[in-house]
Design an enzyme around this catalytic site. Sequence first.
Site, PDB file in Angstrom:
ATOM      1  N   CYS A 170       1.180  -1.145  -0.109  1.00  0.00           N
ATOM      2  CA  CYS A 170      -0.049   0.300  -0.007  1.00  0.00           C
ATOM      3  C   CYS A 170       0.860   1.491  -0.081  1.00  0.00           C
ATOM      4  CB  CYS A 170      -0.548   0.058   0.923  1.00  0.00           C
ATOM      5  SG  CYS A 170      -2.121  -1.424   1.271  1.00  0.00           S
ATOM      6  N   HIS A 297      -2.462   8.225   6.652  1.00  0.00           N
ATOM      7  CA  HIS A 297      -3.114   6.105   5.582  1.00  0.00           C
ATOM      8  C   HIS A 297      -3.709   5.722   6.188  1.00  0.00           C
ATOM      9  CE1 HIS A 297      -1.925   2.759   3.669  1.00  0.00           C
ATOM     10  NE2 HIS A 297      -2.023   1.922   3.883  1.00  0.00           N
ATOM     11  N   GLU A 308      -0.441   4.713  13.837  1.00  0.00           N
ATOM     12  CA  GLU A 308      -0.373   6.084  12.725  1.00  0.00           C
ATOM     13  C   GLU A 308      -0.479   6.821  13.778  1.00  0.00           C
ATOM     14  OE1 GLU A 308      -1.604   8.066   8.630  1.00  0.00           O
ATOM     15  OE2 GLU A 308      -2.749   6.500   9.747  1.00  0.00           O
ATOM     16  N   LYS A 330      -9.873   7.001   2.987  1.00  0.00           N
ATOM     17  CA  LYS A 330     -10.161   5.913   2.714  1.00  0.00           C
ATOM     18  C   LYS A 330     -11.631   5.665   2.769  1.00  0.00           C
ATOM     19  CE  LYS A 330      -6.415   4.147   2.624  1.00  0.00           C
ATOM     20  NZ  LYS A 330      -5.220   5.392   3.141  1.00  0.00           N
ATOM     21  N   HIS A 335      -9.679   2.159   0.251  1.00  0.00           N
ATOM     22  CA  HIS A 335      -8.100   1.644   0.136  1.00  0.00           C
ATOM     23  C   HIS A 335      -8.021   1.113  -1.000  1.00  0.00           C
ATOM     24  CE1 HIS A 335      -4.221   1.417   1.332  1.00  0.00           C
ATOM     25  NE2 HIS A 335      -4.372   0.064   2.348  1.00  0.00           N
ATOM     26  N   PHE A 393       2.184  -3.193   4.072  1.00  0.00           N
ATOM     27  CA  PHE A 393       2.674  -4.696   4.762  1.00  0.00           C
ATOM     28  C   PHE A 393       4.310  -5.090   4.742  1.00  0.00           C
ATOM     29  CE2 PHE A 393      -1.089  -7.554   3.814  1.00  0.00           C
ATOM     30  CZ  PHE A 393      -2.065  -6.789   4.617  1.00  0.00           C
TER      31      PHE A 393
END
Length: 406
Positions: A170, A297, A308, A330, A335, A393
């Site tokens: 991502c 994010h 975060e 988002k 996403h 990830f």
Amino acid sequence: MPATIAPLELAAWTATTALGHGRGAQLAALREGRSGLAQTPIADAVLGDCGLQTWVGAVAGLDTPLDGAWAEWDCRNNRLAALALAQDGFAAAVAGARARLGAARIGVFIGTSTSGVLSTELAYRARDRDANRLPDSFRHRTTHNPQAAAEFVRLQLGLDSVALAICTACSSSAKVFAAASRAIAAGVCDAAVVGGVDSLCLTTLYGFNALQLVSSEICRPADAQRRGISIGEGAGFALLMPARAPGALALLGYGESSDAYHMSTPDPQGRGAALAMRDALARAGLPAAAVDYVNLHGTATPANDASEDQGVCAVFGARDEGGPPCSSTKGYTGHTLGAAGIVEAVYACLAVEHGFVPPSLNTRTLDPALRAHYALEAQSRPLRIAASNSFGFGGNNACLIFGRAA
């Protein structure tokens, strides 16, 4: 501490998502607080019966196959890339740069996570089960292959320089800005097309669901009852070149880190995220106090939002410490995975260009454990500098800093 970098002007930029085609559609939806997410029956038309109760952000206008010279490249991912390249005069801007600089002097750096994997899913459904053979029409090299996304964009734009696909989940299409900045500084190219494209497929829907990260409700970033992500698709691109005049909208800094805490879970203390943010500020030559808005994010998973929050507060300060407003977008698009970095870079730039902070959509009750300055309503204010976070990830973290070139 990393050294400062030369600003790179966004000479052209665009995005296409479930909110619509081009920057104007994105801006209108952000201002109106309108989501492009819908429940999975819309995905069934694209993917077949996906069998999951969830919400997705599907892009309209991808039903027409690529034909003629582009037929061998036909897949949903490349259709989406072609659609996005046609928005906001982007292809024409690249053509102008190509005429000035030469086709061999403009690099291409594209982020994706699954590329055209839907084409492989469809091929396996149509395989000859007796011979265990995929259809002769299936072309892995020009569809599923992650490099296909970069090569397709290069060919569409008539360029003849480096074409690099970056696949760090991502954060993929945020890291392309860093790669392009280094390539331009090293003299590999004089300008660069950066961006990302990722399209809906069952692999991501079922894969994230297996990790218990997909919400059956519409995603609710930073909400006390958030349950996970809504998956979307999107594409976006920017033409980067050395800033030619003061005041141009530009990439001012980038930061990257690899915290490797866990394959699918972020460091709960947000240390890797904080490192990426600090390095981005250092390359921009800016203090944390200079940042007026942070595009998070903000996936709406319990672990990601909490991690975060720790990183943002460590770098920029909590809301009661005067930290800048921040929000996740988002809830508008879902996403968009490998395209999230470029889509949200575009949103950060729209915020600077138009002087507004888009609110986190669908957040009903802010999680009281989160300490950052979350914007739950739209704010109109002058914005000089915006930061955009993208985390993938395995701890593949990236932060981009945008603002006006000095």
